[in-house]
Design a protein around this motif. Structure first.
Motif, PDB file in Angstrom:
ATOM      1  N   ILE A  47      43.697  27.113 -31.542  1.00 18.01           N
ATOM      2  CA  ILE A  47      42.442  27.817 -31.788  1.00 18.01           C
ATOM      3  C   ILE A  47      41.673  28.166 -30.511  1.00 18.01           C
ATOM      4  CG2 ILE A  47      40.194  27.674 -32.930  1.00 18.01           C
ATOM      5  CD1 ILE A  47      42.566  27.908 -34.849  1.00 18.01           C
ATOM      6  N   TYR A  48      41.171  29.397 -30.495  1.00 14.84           N
ATOM      7  CA  TYR A  48      40.173  29.801 -29.505  1.00 14.84           C
ATOM      8  C   TYR A  48      38.851  29.886 -30.261  1.00 14.84           C
ATOM      9  CZ  TYR A  48      37.371  32.567 -26.295  1.00 14.84           C
ATOM     10  OH  TYR A  48      36.363  32.998 -25.456  1.00 14.84           O
ATOM     11  N   ASN A  49      37.873  29.108 -29.830  1.00 11.74           N
ATOM     12  CA  ASN A  49      36.566  29.080 -30.492  1.00 11.74           C
ATOM     13  C   ASN A  49      35.645  30.112 -29.855  1.00 11.74           C
ATOM     14  OD1 ASN A  49      36.762  26.274 -32.098  1.00 11.74           O
ATOM     15  ND2 ASN A  49      37.660  25.990 -30.061  1.00 11.74           N
ATOM     16  N   ASN A  50      35.300  31.122 -30.590  1.00  9.64           N
ATOM     17  CA  ASN A  50      34.407  32.163 -30.075  1.00  9.64           C
ATOM     18  C   ASN A  50      32.987  31.855 -30.530  1.00  9.64           C
ATOM     19  OD1 ASN A  50      33.889  34.727 -28.751  1.00  9.64           O
ATOM     20  ND2 ASN A  50      33.513  35.557 -30.791  1.00  9.64           N
ATOM     21  N   VAL A  51      32.194  31.297 -29.619  1.00  7.57           N
ATOM     22  CA  VAL A  51      30.846  30.859 -29.971  1.00  7.57           C
ATOM     23  C   VAL A  51      29.815  31.756 -29.298  1.00  7.57           C
ATOM     24  CG1 VAL A  51      29.230  28.934 -29.964  1.00  7.57           C
ATOM     25  CG2 VAL A  51      31.685  28.491 -30.146  1.00  7.57           C
ATOM     26  N   LEU A  73      42.144  36.942 -21.009  1.00  9.02           N
ATOM     27  CA  LEU A  73      41.750  38.321 -21.312  1.00  9.02           C
ATOM     28  C   LEU A  73      40.264  38.427 -21.626  1.00  9.02           C
ATOM     29  CD1 LEU A  73      44.788  39.479 -23.487  1.00  9.02           C
ATOM     30  CD2 LEU A  73      44.018  40.584 -21.377  1.00  9.02           C
ATOM     31  N   VAL A  74      39.790  37.583 -22.534  1.00 12.50           N
ATOM     32  CA  VAL A  74      38.389  37.702 -22.971  1.00 12.50           C
ATOM     33  C   VAL A  74      37.411  37.200 -21.914  1.00 12.50           C
ATOM     34  CG1 VAL A  74      38.983  37.594 -25.416  1.00 12.50           C
ATOM     35  CG2 VAL A  74      38.455  35.482 -24.198  1.00 12.50           C
ATOM     36  N   SER A  75      37.914  36.574 -20.848  1.00 14.40           N
ATOM     37  CA  SER A  75      37.033  36.147 -19.756  1.00 14.40           C
ATOM     38  C   SER A  75      36.704  37.306 -18.823  1.00 14.40           C
ATOM     39  CB  SER A  75      37.680  35.017 -18.949  1.00 14.40           C
ATOM     40  OG  SER A  75      38.797  35.491 -18.204  1.00 14.40           O
ATOM     41  N   ILE A  76      37.402  38.429 -19.017  1.00 15.30           N
ATOM     42  CA  ILE A  76      37.191  39.613 -18.192  1.00 15.30           C
ATOM     43  C   ILE A  76      36.053  40.447 -18.762  1.00 15.30           C
ATOM     44  CG2 ILE A  76      38.239  41.783 -17.415  1.00 15.30           C
ATOM     45  CD1 ILE A  76      40.928  40.349 -17.481  1.00 15.30           C
ATOM     46  N   SER A  77      35.187  40.912 -17.902  1.00 10.62           N
ATOM     47  CA  SER A  77      34.058  41.739 -18.333  1.00 10.62           C
ATOM     48  C   SER A  77      34.551  43.003 -19.045  1.00 10.62           C
ATOM     49  CB  SER A  77      33.214  42.135 -17.113  1.00 10.62           C
ATOM     50  OG  SER A  77      32.155  42.995 -17.481  1.00 10.62           O
ATOM     51  N   GLY A  78      34.013  43.232 -20.219  1.00 10.58           N
ATOM     52  CA  GLY A  78      34.384  44.423 -20.980  1.00 10.58           C
ATOM     53  C   GLY A  78      35.523  44.213 -21.955  1.00 10.58           C
ATOM     54  N   VAL A  79      36.114  43.018 -21.944  1.00 13.29           N
ATOM     55  CA  VAL A  79      37.202  42.710 -22.873  1.00 13.29           C
ATOM     56  C   VAL A  79      36.715  41.664 -23.869  1.00 13.29           C
ATOM     57  CG1 VAL A  79      39.553  41.854 -23.153  1.00 13.29           C
ATOM     58  CG2 VAL A  79      38.945  43.188 -21.118  1.00 13.29           C
ATOM     59  N   GLY A  80      36.497  42.094 -25.102  1.00 15.90           N
ATOM     60  CA  GLY A  80      36.074  41.174 -26.145  1.00 15.90           C
ATOM     61  C   GLY A  80      37.258  40.709 -26.969  1.00 15.90           C
ATOM     62  N   PRO A  81      37.019  39.843 -27.934  1.00 15.07           N
ATOM     63  CA  PRO A  81      38.106  39.337 -28.784  1.00 15.07           C
ATOM     64  C   PRO A  81      38.887  40.435 -29.492  1.00 15.07           C
ATOM     65  CG  PRO A  81      36.149  37.992 -29.052  1.00 15.07           C
ATOM     66  CD  PRO A  81      35.745  39.178 -28.233  1.00 15.07           C
ATOM     67  N   LYS A  82      38.196  41.491 -29.924  1.00 12.12           N
ATOM     68  CA  LYS A  82      38.871  42.576 -30.637  1.00 12.12           C
ATOM     69  C   LYS A  82      39.918  43.259 -29.754  1.00 12.12           C
ATOM     70  CE  LYS A  82      37.987  46.730 -33.406  1.00 12.12           C
ATOM     71  NZ  LYS A  82      36.942  47.648 -33.955  1.00 12.12           N
ATOM     72  N   VAL A 130      46.432  35.611 -14.186  1.00 15.79           N
ATOM     73  CA  VAL A 130      47.791  35.448 -14.706  1.00 15.79           C
ATOM     74  C   VAL A 130      48.617  34.553 -13.800  1.00 15.79           C
ATOM     75  CG1 VAL A 130      49.986  36.680 -14.948  1.00 15.79           C
ATOM     76  CG2 VAL A 130      47.960  37.524 -16.122  1.00 15.79           C
ATOM     77  N   LYS A 131      48.428  34.691 -12.493  1.00 14.53           N
ATOM     78  CA  LYS A 131      49.201  33.896 -11.539  1.00 14.53           C
ATOM     79  C   LYS A 131      48.882  32.405 -11.643  1.00 14.53           C
ATOM     80  CE  LYS A 131      49.931  37.477  -8.043  1.00 14.53           C
ATOM     81  NZ  LYS A 131      49.725  37.867  -6.636  1.00 14.53           N
ATOM     82  N   LYS A 132      47.712  32.083 -12.161  1.00 13.16           N
ATOM     83  CA  LYS A 132      47.318  30.683 -12.287  1.00 13.16           C
ATOM     84  C   LYS A 132      47.781  30.069 -13.607  1.00 13.16           C
ATOM     85  CE  LYS A 132      43.219  31.369  -9.407  1.00 13.16           C
ATOM     86  NZ  LYS A 132      41.731  31.387  -9.369  1.00 13.16           N
TER      87      LYS A 132
END
Length: 205
Positions: A47-51, A73-82, A130-132
């Protein structure tokens, strides 16, 4: 917060499922790739908890690797869960890593709603993340009749570094696989040793 949820699969839709645990059904949004791996009985999803202030939603993944990549992915500005789910519904985890490390903007734009400019920014912002990641993903590749393949982030990074080195030596667009097999490359702990081995092979040829 939930690490994973294991329960009876009572609802199975393309974009979400419901897992019932002790009489409580949890609605969990999923990617198409996770959907393809689901059975029709008991399931376990990471699970990824989107709070957020106005929302608490759950996103589930069949593998920890897929969740790791979704989190990046969602940690990047402009990229939401959708959009994150759209990317992971279009490509397997391994394919996303390949696309990012090879900077294949054109291929990434196959994701619905992802234009070239945004795809370029996403690749730049995601490359270091990604490299990490320590991702090893086994997936079904329909193009090869369902053969299982394994993607190792370490291997992809080493190949990229080798291409840069060979390019600096005049071997433009060098095909690393031409000089060394993947299983050989993975035997080296340090990229320096791999570079020496490849250069020796080139000199012999």
């Amino acid at each position: 917060m939930f690490e994973y949820i294991k329960g009876e699969l009572t609802v199975k839709k393309v974009d979400y499922v419901a897992l019932e645990v002790n009489g409580i059904a949890y609605k969990i949004f999923i990617s198409l790739k996770t959907y393809e791996k689901l059975s029709d009985s008991t399931e376990k999803l990471f699970i990824y908890n989107n709070v957020k202030e106005d929302d608490f939603s759950l996103y589930g993944f069949k593998t920890e690797s897929e969740r790791e990549l979704f989190t990046a992915l969602v940690s990047i500005s402009g990229v939401g869960p959708k959009l994150g789910l759209a990317i992971l519904s279009t490509f397997y985890t391994k394919e996303v890593i390949d696309i990012v490390l090879e900077e294949n903007v054109k291929l990434l734009t196959k994701v619905p709603g992802l234009g070239q400019k945004k795809a370029q920014k996403l690749i730049v912002d995601l490359k270091d993340k990604v490299k990490k990641l320590n991702i090893i993903e086994i997936y079904q590749d329909g193009s090869t009749g369902g053969e299982e393949k394994t993607s190792n982030t370490k291997l992809l990074i080493m190949k990229e570094d080798l291409k840069l080195v060979l390019g600096s030596l005049g071997y433009s667009n060098a095909d690393v696989s031409k000089w060394i097999k993947d299983e050989e490359l993975l035997q080296y702990e340090k990229i320096e040793d791999a570079i020496k081995a490849v250069l020796q092979k080139i000199q012999v040829k």
